[in-house]
Design an enzyme around this catalytic site. Structure first.
Site, PDB file in Angstrom:
ATOM      1  N   LYS A 105     -15.117  82.710 -36.954  1.00 39.38           N
ATOM      2  CA  LYS A 105     -16.583  82.672 -36.760  1.00 39.38           C
ATOM      3  C   LYS A 105     -17.276  81.922 -35.459  1.00 39.38           C
ATOM      4  CE  LYS A 105     -19.754  82.669 -40.596  1.00 39.38           C
ATOM      5  NZ  LYS A 105     -20.256  82.153 -42.081  1.00 39.38           N
ATOM      6  N   PHE A 122     -37.876  78.668 -45.549  1.00 38.70           N
ATOM      7  CA  PHE A 122     -38.600  79.705 -46.001  1.00 38.70           C
ATOM      8  C   PHE A 122     -38.148  81.136 -45.121  1.00 38.70           C
ATOM      9  CE2 PHE A 122     -40.595  76.114 -47.592  1.00 38.70           C
ATOM     10  CZ  PHE A 122     -40.587  76.219 -48.985  1.00 38.70           C
ATOM     11  N   LEU A 123     -37.329  81.367 -44.349  1.00 41.16           N
ATOM     12  CA  LEU A 123     -37.154  82.328 -43.139  1.00 41.16           C
ATOM     13  C   LEU A 123     -36.731  83.491 -44.278  1.00 41.16           C
ATOM     14  CD1 LEU A 123     -33.976  83.118 -42.806  1.00 41.16           C
ATOM     15  CD2 LEU A 123     -34.186  81.053 -41.334  1.00 41.16           C
ATOM     16  N   GLU A 182     -34.659  87.452 -43.834  1.00 45.03           N
ATOM     17  CA  GLU A 182     -33.862  88.146 -42.762  1.00 45.03           C
ATOM     18  C   GLU A 182     -34.638  89.472 -42.219  1.00 45.03           C
ATOM     19  OE1 GLU A 182     -30.076  89.420 -44.417  1.00 45.03           O
ATOM     20  OE2 GLU A 182     -30.019  87.744 -45.874  1.00 45.03           O
ATOM     21  N   LYS A 217     -39.088  75.378 -52.971  1.00 47.91           N
ATOM     22  CA  LYS A 217     -38.119  76.687 -52.775  1.00 47.91           C
ATOM     23  C   LYS A 217     -37.917  77.350 -53.755  1.00 47.91           C
ATOM     24  CE  LYS A 217     -35.034  79.152 -50.524  1.00 47.91           C
ATOM     25  NZ  LYS A 217     -35.051  79.842 -49.217  1.00 47.91           N
ATOM     26  N   GLY A 256     -34.162  92.943 -53.861  1.00 53.38           N
ATOM     27  CA  GLY A 256     -32.922  92.651 -53.587  1.00 53.38           C
ATOM     28  C   GLY A 256     -32.583  91.540 -52.871  1.00 53.38           C
ATOM     29  N   CYS A 276     -31.414  86.417 -51.701  1.00 49.58           N
ATOM     30  CA  CYS A 276     -32.108  85.211 -52.280  1.00 49.58           C
ATOM     31  C   CYS A 276     -32.754  85.488 -53.859  1.00 49.58           C
ATOM     32  CB  CYS A 276     -33.065  84.815 -51.300  1.00 49.58           C
ATOM     33  SG  CYS A 276     -32.299  84.672 -49.871  1.00 49.58           S
ATOM     34  N   ARG A 325     -26.382  93.008 -49.258  1.00 45.83           N
ATOM     35  CA  ARG A 325     -26.561  92.467 -50.554  1.00 45.83           C
ATOM     36  C   ARG A 325     -27.519  92.615 -51.564  1.00 45.83           C
ATOM     37  NH1 ARG A 325     -25.266  86.261 -48.333  1.00 45.83           N
ATOM     38  NH2 ARG A 325     -26.425  87.300 -46.765  1.00 45.83           N
TER      39      ARG A 325
HETATM   40  C1  UGA Z   1     -36.819  85.876 -49.257  1.00 45.78           C
HETATM   41  C2  UGA Z   1     -37.850  85.078 -49.186  1.00 45.78           C
HETATM   42  O1  UGA Z   1     -38.952  86.043 -48.762  1.00 45.78           O
HETATM   43  C3  UGA Z   1     -37.929  84.038 -47.953  1.00 45.78           C
HETATM   44  O2  UGA Z   1     -39.115  83.153 -47.858  1.00 45.78           O
HETATM   45  C4  UGA Z   1     -36.649  83.200 -48.159  1.00 45.78           C
HETATM   46  O3  UGA Z   1     -36.590  82.018 -47.272  1.00 45.78           O
HETATM   47  C5  UGA Z   1     -35.503  83.833 -48.397  1.00 45.78           C
HETATM   48  O4  UGA Z   1     -35.591  84.843 -49.440  1.00 45.78           O
HETATM   49  C6  UGA Z   1     -34.467  82.886 -48.788  1.00 45.78           C
HETATM   50  O5  UGA Z   1     -34.346  82.120 -49.858  1.00 45.78           O
HETATM   51  O6  UGA Z   1     -33.507  82.675 -48.222  1.00 45.78           O
HETATM   52  P1  UGA Z   1     -35.703  87.846 -47.952  1.00 45.78           P
HETATM   53  O7  UGA Z   1     -34.521  87.918 -49.101  1.00 45.78           O
HETATM   54  O8  UGA Z   1     -35.019  87.717 -46.682  1.00 45.78           O
HETATM   55  O9  UGA Z   1     -36.389  86.464 -47.938  1.00 45.78           O
HETATM   56  O10 UGA Z   1     -36.317  89.176 -48.129  1.00 45.78           O
HETATM   57  P2  UGA Z   1     -37.881  89.596 -48.501  1.00 45.78           P
HETATM   58  O11 UGA Z   1     -38.515  90.336 -47.422  1.00 45.78           O
HETATM   59  O12 UGA Z   1     -38.764  88.590 -49.035  1.00 45.78           O
HETATM   60  O13 UGA Z   1     -37.586  90.655 -49.474  1.00 45.78           O
HETATM   61  C7  UGA Z   1     -36.732  90.425 -50.577  1.00 45.78           C
HETATM   62  C8  UGA Z   1     -36.618  91.687 -51.382  1.00 45.78           C
HETATM   63  O14 UGA Z   1     -38.123  92.124 -52.146  1.00 45.78           O
HETATM   64  C9  UGA Z   1     -36.400  92.921 -50.876  1.00 45.78           C
HETATM   65  O15 UGA Z   1     -35.467  93.710 -51.678  1.00 45.78           O
HETATM   66  C10 UGA Z   1     -37.727  93.654 -50.759  1.00 45.78           C
HETATM   67  O16 UGA Z   1     -37.438  95.041 -50.507  1.00 45.78           O
HETATM   68  C11 UGA Z   1     -38.552  93.423 -51.954  1.00 45.78           C
HETATM   69  N1  UGA Z   1     -39.729  93.347 -51.859  1.00 45.78           N
HETATM   70  C12 UGA Z   1     -40.599  92.532 -51.255  1.00 45.78           C
HETATM   71  C13 UGA Z   1     -40.605  94.195 -52.534  1.00 45.78           C
HETATM   72  O17 UGA Z   1     -39.993  95.100 -53.294  1.00 45.78           O
HETATM   73  N2  UGA Z   1     -41.838  94.237 -52.377  1.00 45.78           N
HETATM   74  C14 UGA Z   1     -42.621  93.444 -51.701  1.00 45.78           C
HETATM   75  O18 UGA Z   1     -43.784  93.377 -51.663  1.00 45.78           O
HETATM   76  C15 UGA Z   1     -41.779  92.516 -50.967  1.00 45.78           C
END
Ligand code: UGA
Length: 435
Positions: free
Chosen positions: A35, A156-157, A159, A208, A261, A264, A331
């Site tokens: 990596k 809090f970023l 993906e 968090k 999904g 996180c 994932r």
């Molecule tokens: C999430 C958090 O949003 C970040 O702030 C946090 O830093 C990150 O986890 C982490 O702990 O590292 P992420 O998993 O990249 O980020 O993605 P999100 O965009 O938040 O979506 C998570 C899931 O929720 C996805 O499956 C998405 O489709 C779903 N989702 C999101 C919904 O079903 N409805 C929504 O309104 C928003």
């Protein structure tokens, strides 16, 4: 500042790149030599918009005789000996009881300890339960005599927008135990945000968990409301517009669908539920949230099965295989539940995704066919299921799709991205979520 970033997973690489871009001298460390070699040549092992460019820029790849301010190593001494700040960003997989398994955090703490510089600040950036810093401190103390401080700065970023989120965060949550550590970390974050919230490390760690669990609960909430809308002719998108005008509720992050999904939310909800149990809170609502999310896809698939007159013998086009758009991360992706369900119920599946086909192949049965465009996927299909709202799937030619599909020509829009009237007038049957 001299910074060591331990762990070159998702958060580690993005954080190292952004801190280097700000002018800090950053060394990223990983025990995985393959990596590290790949990162040194600017190649990121996953798809994330803007990240490859950031690594090329900060390592000054292709510019001979100029050292960049980001380097990567597998050697703890090299990474730690000059670091004013050491950030632990290793993975925290779930243990069988649902709690975070901290073995990599502890292993990294043990490895870094002998090389720690006097007065270094050790930050645990991995998502960990409150109280972890005490354990890390004890491990480090056992292997060094230098003075050091512990801090907690959760990440809090998201993906898909990770570089942007890190460059322009809504806030920085900084958990510290001294004014000195506070001042240094406020200074470090100044170019990114001045909206800094200072607190004790335990509170930062709870922030968090609270943020992710609030968002997961919000998604579960709107999914429940959507299901009720289906029972009475309401349209959840109209309901969202109505409630969003209330400033206490807000307009954003309201996308009903197949449940949350990714790497996180599912994990963090299970972790807080297990953590609640471990501190004697057996009535935790998070157990229910997790349960509802786990059961969501089978529940909806049973409903869809009835609508199409049974999936057995039907060809289903699946659009979107990653867990969300702009990532090839699979994932806890909806496709991993939806596709096996369809196959078990006798359907044939043709799937496509702009980035995640190679990543998903080994996770699904070999009978799934993969094609590179939505046109190829939907042509000849009885049912089209839009699972992920990739930009590539937003302007589909509905009339063309209708003419190339077979009856019952069902379009399941699990992200509510299409206007149902337009889909129906193009000659397709439409089913969104909560409408
Ligand atoms: C999430 C958090 O949003 C970040 O702030 C946090 O830093 C990150 O986890 C982490 O702990 O590292 P992420 O998993 O990249 O980020 O993605 P999100 O965009 O938040 O979506 C998570 C899931 O929720 C996805 O499956 C998405 O489709 C779903 N989702 C999101 C919904 O079903 N409805 C929504 O309104 C928003």
């Amino acid at each position: 500042m001299n910074i060591a970033c331990i762990g070159t997973g998702f958060v580690g690489v993005v954080t190292a790149g952004v801190l280097a871009k700000l002018g800090n001298t950053v060394i990223g460390l990983d025990i995985d030599a393959k990596k590290v070699e790949s990162l040194k040549s600017g190649i990121v092992p996953f798809y994330e918009p803007g990240l490859q460019e950031l690594l090329v820029e900060t390592q000054k790849i292709g510019l001979p005789a100029q050292a960049g301010n980001l380097t990567f190593t597998t050697d703890y001494e090299t990474a730690i000996k000059n670091a004013d700040i050491v950030m632990i960003m290793v993975g925290t997989p779930s243990s069988p009881d649902g709690q975070a398994d901290l073995k990599y955090v502890f292993a990294a703490s043990e490895s870094l300890a002998p090389y720690l510089k006097e007065n270094a600040i050790v930050i645990v950036k991995s998502t960990v339960p409150p109280g972890t810093n005490q354990k890390v401190r004890e491990i480090i103390k056992g292997k060094t005599t230098v003075n050091f401080e512990m801090a907690s700065v959760p990440e809090f970023l998201k993906e898909g927008t990770a570089v942007e989120d890190t460059l322009h965060p809504d806030r920085a949550v900084i958990g510290v135990e001294s004014d000195r550590a506070r001042d240094i970390l406020v200074e470090l974050h100044k170019p990114l945000t001045t909206n800094v919230v200072i607190m004790r490390p335990e509170s930062a760690q709870m922030c968090k968990y609270a943020a992710n669990n609030y968002l997961a609960t919000r998604i579960t909430f709107i999914n429940q409301i959507a299901d009720l809308c289906e029972a009475n002719g309401a349209d959840v998108q109209e309901v969202i517009r109505g409630i969003g005008e209330d400033k206490r509720i807000g307009k954003h992050y309201w996308y009903p669908g197949l449940g949350y999904g990714g790497s996180c939310f599912p994990k963090d909800v299970k972790e807080i539920a297990a953590y609640a149990h471990s501190v004697g809170e057996s009535e935790s609502m998070f157990i229910k949230i997790d349960d509802l999310n786990e059961k969501r896809i089978p529940k909806l698939m049973a409903k869809y099965d009835k609508l199409v007159g049974g999936f057995a013998g039907k060809t289903v086009a699946i659009l979107g295989l990653s867990f969300k758009k702009n990532t090839n991360d699979t994932r806890v992706a909806p496709s991993l539940q939806v596709i096996p369900w369809l196959l078990e119920h006798g359907a044939k599946v043709v799937a496509t995704d702009p980035k995640a086909i190679e990543e998903i192949k080994s996770l699904l049965p070999p009978s799934v066919s993969y094609v590179s465009t939505p046109d190829e996927a939907t042509s000849g299909a009885h049912v089209t299921m839009l699972l992920i709202e990739w930009d590539e799937y937003m302007g589909l030619d509905l009339a063309k799709m209708a003419s190339s599909m077979q009856d019952p020509k069902y379009f399941f829009d699990t992200r509510n991205q299409y206007d149902s009237a337009k889909v129906i007038s193009a000659g397709l049957n439409y089913k969104g979520i909560g409408r």
